[in-house]
Scaffold this motif. Structure first.
Motif, PDB file in Angstrom:
ATOM      1  N   ALA A 137      -4.685   3.928   4.399  1.00  0.00           N
ATOM      2  CA  ALA A 137      -3.877   3.231   3.087  1.00  0.00           C
ATOM      3  C   ALA A 137      -4.313   3.470   1.864  1.00  0.00           C
ATOM      4  O   ALA A 137      -5.599   3.315   2.013  1.00  0.00           O
ATOM      5  CB  ALA A 137      -4.410   2.099   3.831  1.00  0.00           C
ATOM      6  N   VAL A 138      -3.505   3.742   0.658  1.00  0.00           N
ATOM      7  CA  VAL A 138      -4.076   3.568  -0.786  1.00  0.00           C
ATOM      8  C   VAL A 138      -3.343   2.105  -1.575  1.00  0.00           C
ATOM      9  O   VAL A 138      -2.013   1.872  -1.954  1.00  0.00           O
ATOM     10  CB  VAL A 138      -3.635   4.906  -1.798  1.00  0.00           C
ATOM     11  CG1 VAL A 138      -4.948   5.760  -0.689  1.00  0.00           C
ATOM     12  CG2 VAL A 138      -2.861   5.626  -1.269  1.00  0.00           C
ATOM     13  N   ASP A 139      -4.406   1.745  -2.341  1.00  0.00           N
ATOM     14  CA  ASP A 139      -3.762   0.802  -3.438  1.00  0.00           C
ATOM     15  C   ASP A 139      -2.478   1.316  -4.426  1.00  0.00           C
ATOM     16  O   ASP A 139      -3.579   2.454  -5.058  1.00  0.00           O
ATOM     17  CB  ASP A 139      -4.941  -0.109  -4.439  1.00  0.00           C
ATOM     18  CG  ASP A 139      -4.459  -0.928  -4.836  1.00  0.00           C
ATOM     19  OD1 ASP A 139      -3.751  -0.358  -6.183  1.00  0.00           O
ATOM     20  OD2 ASP A 139      -5.679  -1.871  -5.075  1.00  0.00           O
ATOM     21  N   PRO A 140      -1.376   0.321  -4.171  1.00  0.00           N
ATOM     22  CA  PRO A 140      -0.593   1.312  -5.704  1.00  0.00           C
ATOM     23  C   PRO A 140      -0.758   1.562  -6.127  1.00  0.00           C
ATOM     24  O   PRO A 140      -0.860   2.594  -7.286  1.00  0.00           O
ATOM     25  CB  PRO A 140       0.720   0.578  -5.219  1.00  0.00           C
ATOM     26  CG  PRO A 140       0.605  -0.195  -4.034  1.00  0.00           C
ATOM     27  CD  PRO A 140      -1.384  -0.017  -3.752  1.00  0.00           C
ATOM     28  N   GLU A 141      -1.727   0.568  -7.693  1.00  0.00           N
ATOM     29  CA  GLU A 141      -2.213   0.805  -8.209  1.00  0.00           C
ATOM     30  C   GLU A 141      -3.323   1.525  -8.995  1.00  0.00           C
ATOM     31  O   GLU A 141      -3.696   2.262 -10.152  1.00  0.00           O
ATOM     32  CB  GLU A 141      -2.418  -1.184  -8.838  1.00  0.00           C
ATOM     33  CG  GLU A 141      -1.333  -1.840  -8.638  1.00  0.00           C
ATOM     34  CD  GLU A 141      -1.767  -3.236  -8.914  1.00  0.00           C
ATOM     35  OE1 GLU A 141      -3.301  -3.607  -9.432  1.00  0.00           O
ATOM     36  OE2 GLU A 141      -0.929  -4.094  -8.940  1.00  0.00           O
ATOM     37  N   THR A 142      -4.598   1.494  -7.971  1.00  0.00           N
ATOM     38  CA  THR A 142      -5.731   1.949  -8.343  1.00  0.00           C
ATOM     39  C   THR A 142      -5.647   3.145  -7.822  1.00  0.00           C
ATOM     40  O   THR A 142      -6.573   4.295  -8.866  1.00  0.00           O
ATOM     41  CB  THR A 142      -6.998   1.481  -7.660  1.00  0.00           C
ATOM     42  OG1 THR A 142      -7.331   1.305  -6.904  1.00  0.00           O
ATOM     43  CG2 THR A 142      -6.866   0.308  -8.867  1.00  0.00           C
ATOM     44  N   ASN A 170       0.580  -1.086   0.208  1.00  0.00           N
ATOM     45  CA  ASN A 170       0.603  -0.028  -0.491  1.00  0.00           C
ATOM     46  C   ASN A 170       1.017   0.674   0.217  1.00  0.00           C
ATOM     47  O   ASN A 170       2.035   1.420   0.326  1.00  0.00           O
ATOM     48  CB  ASN A 170      -0.788   0.047   0.989  1.00  0.00           C
ATOM     49  CG  ASN A 170      -0.335   0.381   2.217  1.00  0.00           C
ATOM     50  OD1 ASN A 170      -0.267  -0.525   3.260  1.00  0.00           O
ATOM     51  ND2 ASN A 170       0.521   0.417   3.261  1.00  0.00           N
ATOM     52  N   VAL A 171       0.825   2.272  -0.155  1.00  0.00           N
ATOM     53  CA  VAL A 171       0.903   4.217  -0.304  1.00  0.00           C
ATOM     54  C   VAL A 171       0.053   4.305   1.190  1.00  0.00           C
ATOM     55  O   VAL A 171      -0.924   4.425   0.777  1.00  0.00           O
ATOM     56  CB  VAL A 171       0.650   4.372  -1.407  1.00  0.00           C
ATOM     57  CG1 VAL A 171       1.373   5.618  -1.356  1.00  0.00           C
ATOM     58  CG2 VAL A 171       2.102   3.305  -2.373  1.00  0.00           C
ATOM     59  N   ILE A 172       0.817   5.355   1.688  1.00  0.00           N
ATOM     60  CA  ILE A 172       0.093   5.974   3.178  1.00  0.00           C
ATOM     61  C   ILE A 172      -0.055   7.306   2.051  1.00  0.00           C
ATOM     62  O   ILE A 172       0.789   7.556   1.687  1.00  0.00           O
ATOM     63  CB  ILE A 172       0.339   5.799   4.284  1.00  0.00           C
ATOM     64  CG1 ILE A 172       0.818   4.634   4.553  1.00  0.00           C
ATOM     65  CG2 ILE A 172       0.040   6.463   5.467  1.00  0.00           C
ATOM     66  CD1 ILE A 172      -0.437   3.688   5.089  1.00  0.00           C
ATOM     67  N   ASP A 173      -1.320   8.291   2.239  1.00  0.00           N
ATOM     68  CA  ASP A 173      -1.205   9.212   1.594  1.00  0.00           C
ATOM     69  C   ASP A 173      -1.312  10.156   2.961  1.00  0.00           C
ATOM     70  O   ASP A 173      -0.743   9.647   3.419  1.00  0.00           O
ATOM     71  CB  ASP A 173      -2.615   9.552   1.106  1.00  0.00           C
ATOM     72  CG  ASP A 173      -3.930   9.717   1.274  1.00  0.00           C
ATOM     73  OD1 ASP A 173      -3.492   9.393   3.085  1.00  0.00           O
ATOM     74  OD2 ASP A 173      -4.921   9.334   1.222  1.00  0.00           O
ATOM     75  N   ASP A 174      -0.950  11.843   1.865  1.00  0.00           N
ATOM     76  CA  ASP A 174      -1.185  12.477   3.278  1.00  0.00           C
ATOM     77  C   ASP A 174      -2.114  13.197   4.063  1.00  0.00           C
ATOM     78  O   ASP A 174      -1.733  13.677   5.036  1.00  0.00           O
ATOM     79  CB  ASP A 174      -1.294  13.934   2.488  1.00  0.00           C
ATOM     80  CG  ASP A 174      -1.720  14.059   1.166  1.00  0.00           C
ATOM     81  OD1 ASP A 174      -3.136  13.657   1.351  1.00  0.00           O
ATOM     82  OD2 ASP A 174      -2.279  15.337   0.698  1.00  0.00           O
ATOM     83  N   ARG A 175      -3.337  11.978   4.210  1.00  0.00           N
ATOM     84  CA  ARG A 175      -4.016  11.486   4.776  1.00  0.00           C
ATOM     85  C   ARG A 175      -3.855  11.154   6.274  1.00  0.00           C
ATOM     86  O   ARG A 175      -4.405  10.751   6.427  1.00  0.00           O
ATOM     87  CB  ARG A 175      -5.810  11.742   4.751  1.00  0.00           C
ATOM     88  CG  ARG A 175      -5.708  13.181   3.544  1.00  0.00           C
ATOM     89  CD  ARG A 175      -7.497  12.848   2.405  1.00  0.00           C
ATOM     90  NE  ARG A 175      -6.767  11.501   2.074  1.00  0.00           N
ATOM     91  CZ  ARG A 175      -8.197  11.452   1.265  1.00  0.00           C
ATOM     92  NH1 ARG A 175      -9.208  10.353   1.353  1.00  0.00           N
ATOM     93  NH2 ARG A 175      -7.835   9.748   0.509  1.00  0.00           N
ATOM     94  N   GLY A 176      -2.897   9.961   6.224  1.00  0.00           N
ATOM     95  CA  GLY A 176      -2.731   8.910   6.695  1.00  0.00           C
ATOM     96  C   GLY A 176      -3.368   7.690   6.175  1.00  0.00           C
ATOM     97  O   GLY A 176      -3.201   6.344   6.848  1.00  0.00           O
TER      98      GLY A 176
END
Length: 127
Positions: A54-59, A46-52
């Motif tokens: 977890a987001v799918d790195p592909e989508t 996963n990638v952690i966005d600026d809001r903290g």
């Protein structure tokens, strides 16, 4: 459940409500394969966005904390004991997919719970 067990469970239940920082190295879904006698842990990136979150790195979509998510794991780790699966994840896999110490401690606790459930034939549900 006796009084001591109840008070200890209450401590852990309360601690489970705290906010935690998500690991940019990914997350694990832990389950038992009773037929094979194994503790299993699927690792997902996963990638952690600026809001903290977890987001799918592909989508780029937020990964919900509850509910079913259709994603493909990057690695499946298995072990017959909590120690064996921990050695595979933290010692044999380099770099380890776990980047935060609190995440490592959480996984250790969960693997011990899973091992106890495997030994005692009790249900295991990841916390």
């Amino acid at each position: 459940m006796n009084k001591t067990a109840e008070s200890l469970a209450a401590i852990d239940d309360n601690l489970s409500k705290r906010d935690i920082q998500l690991d940019p190295g990914g997350y694990f879904i832990i389950y038992l394969d009773r037929d094979a006698g194994l503790i299993c842990a699927k690792h997902y990136t996963n990638v952690i966005d600026d809001r903290g979150l977890a987001v799918d790195p592909e989508t780029g979509k937020v990964i919900p904390a509850r509910g079913k998510v259709e994603r493909t794991n990057t690695t499946l780790y298995t072990g017959r004991t909590a120690k064996e699966i921990c050695v595979k994840i933290f010692e044999e896999t380099q770099p380890t997919p776990v980047t935060l110490l609190d995440h490592a401690a959480y996984l250790g606790r969960e693997f011990v719970r899973a091992e106890i459930a495997l030994i005692t034939d009790k249900e295991y549900v990841q916390d």
